[in-house]
Design an enzyme around this catalytic site. Structure first.
Site, PDB file in Angstrom:
ATOM      1  N   ARG A  87       0.830  -1.201   0.000  1.00  0.00           N
ATOM      2  CA  ARG A  87       0.000   0.000   0.000  1.00  0.00           C
ATOM      3  C   ARG A  87       0.869   1.257   0.000  1.00  0.00           C
ATOM      4  NH1 ARG A  87      -2.466  -3.716   3.398  1.00  0.00           N
ATOM      5  NH2 ARG A  87      -4.552  -4.357   2.746  1.00  0.00           N
ATOM      6  N   ASP A 145      -9.436  -4.675   8.234  1.00  0.00           N
ATOM      7  CA  ASP A 145      -8.558  -5.720   8.774  1.00  0.00           C
ATOM      8  C   ASP A 145      -9.214  -6.391   9.982  1.00  0.00           C
ATOM      9  OD1 ASP A 145      -5.839  -4.935   7.269  1.00  0.00           O
ATOM     10  OD2 ASP A 145      -6.824  -3.126   7.987  1.00  0.00           O
ATOM     11  N   ARG A 148     -11.826  -8.709   8.731  1.00  0.00           N
ATOM     12  CA  ARG A 148     -11.196  -9.925   8.210  1.00  0.00           C
ATOM     13  C   ARG A 148     -10.753 -10.843   9.346  1.00  0.00           C
ATOM     14  NH1 ARG A 148      -7.754  -6.476   3.737  1.00  0.00           N
ATOM     15  NH2 ARG A 148      -9.170  -6.819   1.942  1.00  0.00           N
ATOM     16  N   HIS A 172      -3.004   0.340   8.342  1.00  0.00           N
ATOM     17  CA  HIS A 172      -3.722  -0.562   7.442  1.00  0.00           C
ATOM     18  C   HIS A 172      -2.682  -1.004   6.407  1.00  0.00           C
ATOM     19  CE1 HIS A 172      -6.620  -2.351   4.782  1.00  0.00           C
ATOM     20  NE2 HIS A 172      -6.455  -1.433   3.834  1.00  0.00           N
TER      21      HIS A 172
END
Length: 305
Positions: A87, A145, A148, A172
């Protein structure tokens, strides 16, 4: 009550945010903007044709300046990640775009919700560019997250993910921190759950951390789950539900974290991510959070430099 929400960027993510937001029923008006004007217009038409299947709301295109009257604006503009790309690798390409958007919202009175990656650094960039109070510039952060993690633990324990209370904090991204010490399932500490093996924790943390890379490798982008996450954030904030969720905002000075946007549990309200809740952490988890903050600080400095 009339509630207006704007979405800047109608690519994979923006479109998923749009449909999830309409299904949530949080807004009566949804405004869309994209540099590709025809794409935004097509999305508005397409979504409007489904009006029989979501709570009453109008959908149309609008300019970014027109969105200044919205209760909340979601920023998804920018390019997505590529296979084998972190990212933070996106930072150079997306920082200039987001900074320009932030400048347009100087003096804005609503909420800015940042989804574009790397979301933590760009939350800092857009807050700085806009000059808005830190609480009103919210990145989706580790809300996804955390979702998840709960899904994976629910699968492992064979219970509904909503009965799992566990959190991911920090970036993140690759330096994110799973707070295993505070994880609960049905009110029971996870590490006391019958049959639970702490040896599974490292593997599950890796699965959660690398989930986006696996999805991007297979289909080219992640969009559906983040769409649902963003719609939930908007609904809980604008309705004043006072949910405690792990989202990103700039922290002036907390747990050794200064002037960095990262995720911690916060109470969200129509006025933003107001009340930061510092969870109990072990010495190792606190050190990992501070390392995550250092990673983000270096990334912020690379943009400002």
């Amino acid at each position: 009550m009339s509630v207006s929400i704007g979405i800047i960027g109608t690519g994979w993510v923006g479109s998923s945010v749009a449909i999830s937001t309409l299904h949530s029923g949080v807004c009566t008006e949804l405004l869309l903007y994209d540099l590709r004007e025809e794409v935004a217009a097509g999305d508005a038409m397409d979504l409007s044709h489904g009006a029989s299947f979501y709570p009453p709301a109008s959908v149309r295109t609008a300019s970014i300046k027109e969105m200044r009257r919205c209760n909340a604006v979601v920023v998804t503009a920018g390019r997505g990640g590529r296979p084998n790309e972190s990212r933070l690798d996106l930072l150079k390409d997306n920082a200039a775009t987001v900074r320009s958007i932030g400048q347009t919202f100087a003096g804005y009175e609503g909420l800015l919700v940042v989804v574009t990656n790397p979301v933590d650094v760009l939350t800092h960039v857009i807050r700085e560019a806009s000059g808005l109070p830190a609480a009103r510039v919210i990145g989706t952060g580790t809300m996804l997250d955390t979702a998840r993690l709960r899904q994976r633990l629910g699968e492992e324990l064979r219970i509904d993910p909503r009965s799992v209370h566990a959190q991911v904090v920090g970036e993140h991204g690759d330096s994110e921190v799973v707070l295993w010490s505070g994880a609960r399932a049905g009110g029971t500490p996870l590490r006391q759950w019958p049959g639970w093996s702490a040896e599974r924790e490292a593997a599950i943390a890796t699965e959660v951390r690398t989930a986006a890379y696996e999805i991007i490798r297979r289909k080219g982008a992640t969009n559906h789950a983040i769409g649902l996450v963003t719609a939930a954030l908007l609904k809980w904030a604008l309705r004043g539900d006072r949910r405690v969720i792990t989202v990103s905002r700039v922290h002036e000075d907390i747990e050794g974290v200064r002037d960095v946007a990262l995720s911690l549990p916060v109470v969200v309200t129509p006025r933003g991510a107001e009340q930061v809740i510092v969870p109990e952490m072990t010495k190792e988890e606190r050190a990992a959070l501070q390392r995550s903050a250092a990673v983000l600080r270096r990334a912020i400095e690379s943009v400002n430099g």
